[in-house]
Design a protein around this motif. Structure first.
Motif, PDB file in Angstrom:
ATOM      1  N   PHE A  83       0.823  -1.213   0.000  1.00 50.23           N
ATOM      2  CA  PHE A  83       0.000   0.000   0.000  1.00 50.23           C
ATOM      3  C   PHE A  83       0.857   1.264   0.000  1.00 50.23           C
ATOM      4  O   PHE A  83       0.495   2.252  -0.651  1.00 50.23           O
ATOM      5  CB  PHE A  83      -0.967   0.012   1.183  1.00 50.23           C
ATOM      6  N   LEU A  84       1.990   1.237   0.698  1.00 50.48           N
ATOM      7  CA  LEU A  84       2.897   2.377   0.680  1.00 50.48           C
ATOM      8  C   LEU A  84       3.392   2.630  -0.746  1.00 50.48           C
ATOM      9  O   LEU A  84       3.368   3.767  -1.229  1.00 50.48           O
ATOM     10  CB  LEU A  84       4.090   2.135   1.610  1.00 50.48           C
ATOM     11  N   GLY A  85       3.829   1.575  -1.412  1.00 50.64           N
ATOM     12  CA  GLY A  85       4.294   1.706  -2.796  1.00 50.64           C
ATOM     13  C   GLY A  85       3.205   2.253  -3.704  1.00 50.64           C
ATOM     14  O   GLY A  85       3.447   3.160  -4.507  1.00 50.64           O
ATOM     15  N   PHE A 134       3.106   5.793  -5.675  1.00 47.62           N
ATOM     16  CA  PHE A 134       2.870   5.722  -7.112  1.00 47.62           C
ATOM     17  C   PHE A 134       1.675   6.591  -7.496  1.00 47.62           C
ATOM     18  O   PHE A 134       1.716   7.322  -8.488  1.00 47.62           O
ATOM     19  CB  PHE A 134       2.649   4.266  -7.511  1.00 47.62           C
ATOM     20  N   PHE A 135       0.609   6.542  -6.705  1.00 45.22           N
ATOM     21  CA  PHE A 135      -0.563   7.374  -6.964  1.00 45.22           C
ATOM     22  C   PHE A 135      -0.249   8.850  -6.753  1.00 45.22           C
ATOM     23  O   PHE A 135      -0.727   9.713  -7.502  1.00 45.22           O
ATOM     24  CB  PHE A 135      -1.734   6.967  -6.062  1.00 45.22           C
ATOM     25  N   GLY A 136       0.583   9.140  -5.744  1.00 44.70           N
ATOM     26  CA  GLY A 136       0.923  10.523  -5.435  1.00 44.70           C
ATOM     27  C   GLY A 136       1.567  11.259  -6.590  1.00 44.70           C
ATOM     28  O   GLY A 136       1.454  12.483  -6.706  1.00 44.70           O
ATOM     29  N   ARG A 137       2.213  10.519  -7.478  1.00 46.78           N
ATOM     30  CA  ARG A 137       2.845  11.162  -8.622  1.00 46.78           C
ATOM     31  C   ARG A 137       1.821  11.866  -9.500  1.00 46.78           C
ATOM     32  O   ARG A 137       2.108  12.904 -10.091  1.00 46.78           O
ATOM     33  CB  ARG A 137       3.649  10.143  -9.428  1.00 46.78           C
ATOM     34  N   TRP A 138       0.621  11.321  -9.589  1.00 44.30           N
ATOM     35  CA  TRP A 138      -0.415  11.951 -10.414  1.00 44.30           C
ATOM     36  C   TRP A 138      -0.891  13.251  -9.790  1.00 44.30           C
ATOM     37  O   TRP A 138      -1.176  14.214 -10.504  1.00 44.30           O
ATOM     38  CB  TRP A 138      -1.594  10.998 -10.628  1.00 44.30           C
ATOM     39  N   LEU A 153       8.832   9.843  -7.703  1.00 47.68           N
ATOM     40  CA  LEU A 153       7.723   9.115  -7.072  1.00 47.68           C
ATOM     41  C   LEU A 153       7.395   7.848  -7.855  1.00 47.68           C
ATOM     42  O   LEU A 153       7.078   6.812  -7.263  1.00 47.68           O
ATOM     43  CB  LEU A 153       6.486  10.009  -6.958  1.00 47.68           C
ATOM     44  N   SER A 154       7.471   7.926  -9.177  1.00 47.77           N
ATOM     45  CA  SER A 154       7.243   6.748 -10.010  1.00 47.77           C
ATOM     46  C   SER A 154       8.256   5.664  -9.688  1.00 47.77           C
ATOM     47  O   SER A 154       7.906   4.491  -9.499  1.00 47.77           O
ATOM     48  CB  SER A 154       7.347   7.103 -11.498  1.00 47.77           C
ATOM     49  N   LEU A 155       9.530   6.054  -9.635  1.00 45.93           N
ATOM     50  CA  LEU A 155      10.594   5.089  -9.390  1.00 45.93           C
ATOM     51  C   LEU A 155      10.514   4.495  -7.987  1.00 45.93           C
ATOM     52  O   LEU A 155      10.530   3.271  -7.825  1.00 45.93           O
ATOM     53  CB  LEU A 155      11.962   5.751  -9.601  1.00 45.93           C
ATOM     54  N   ILE A 156      10.401   5.331  -6.983  1.00 44.99           N
ATOM     55  CA  ILE A 156      10.377   4.832  -5.601  1.00 44.99           C
ATOM     56  C   ILE A 156       9.116   4.006  -5.349  1.00 44.99           C
ATOM     57  O   ILE A 156       9.190   2.901  -4.803  1.00 44.99           O
ATOM     58  CB  ILE A 156      10.492   6.005  -4.607  1.00 44.99           C
ATOM     59  N   GLY A 157       7.962   4.528  -5.763  1.00 46.02           N
ATOM     60  CA  GLY A 157       6.717   3.774  -5.605  1.00 46.02           C
ATOM     61  C   GLY A 157       6.750   2.476  -6.384  1.00 46.02           C
ATOM     62  O   GLY A 157       6.303   1.431  -5.899  1.00 46.02           O
ATOM     63  N   GLY A 158       7.300   2.530  -7.599  1.00 47.10           N
ATOM     64  CA  GLY A 158       7.397   1.327  -8.433  1.00 47.10           C
ATOM     65  C   GLY A 158       8.314   0.275  -7.835  1.00 47.10           C
ATOM     66  O   GLY A 158       8.008  -0.919  -7.863  1.00 47.10           O
ATOM     67  N   GLY A 205       5.589  -5.999 -15.030  1.00 49.63           N
ATOM     68  CA  GLY A 205       5.115  -4.624 -15.233  1.00 49.63           C
ATOM     69  C   GLY A 205       5.920  -3.614 -14.446  1.00 49.63           C
ATOM     70  O   GLY A 205       6.336  -2.578 -14.980  1.00 49.63           O
ATOM     71  N   GLN A 206       6.174  -3.901 -13.182  1.00 53.74           N
ATOM     72  CA  GLN A 206       6.913  -2.964 -12.348  1.00 53.74           C
ATOM     73  C   GLN A 206       8.388  -2.910 -12.731  1.00 53.74           C
ATOM     74  O   GLN A 206       9.016  -1.854 -12.644  1.00 53.74           O
ATOM     75  CB  GLN A 206       6.748  -3.312 -10.866  1.00 53.74           C
TER      76      GLN A 206
END
Length: 97
Positions: A13-15, A19-23, A45-50, A68-69
């Motif tokens: 959920f953190l990831g 990942f959502f926060g980037r939007w 954010l994409s990289l760290i969340g991914g 995908g990730q």
């Protein structure tokens, strides 16, 4: 009591949250400039969340999610490399490799 499964679900959920926060970051930057913008924080954010989500996918042994990730992470790193090259800067201060 926290179980390993609970910790990994929280990690997943953190990831996804990062990942959502980037939007949100991208949307706010675009609204601020009144044009479509993709700030550098979007790629971080994409990289760290991914990567966090990838760790969760590996734990779950989900090959579709892992693929995908993994591919996404390559794209995020490449975009950061292009940004730094374009700006003539390096992401890490210090000596050359």
């Amino acid at each position: 009591m926290l179980t390993t499964d609970t910790i990994w679900i929280a990690t997943g959920f953190l990831g996804q949250g990062l990942f959502f926060g980037r939007w949100i970051v991208q949307w706010l930057a675009s609204e601020r400039s009144a044009s479509s913008k993709v700030p550098i924080s979007f790629w971080y954010l994409s990289l760290i969340g991914g990567l966090i989500t990838l760790a969760y996918a590996i734990y779950r042994k989900d090959p579709v999610f892992i693929a995908g990730q993994s591919i996404g992470s390559i794209v995020y790193v490449r975009n950061l490399m292009l940004i730094y090259r374009e700006n003539g800067t390096t992401p890490v201060k210090g000596g050359q490799g």
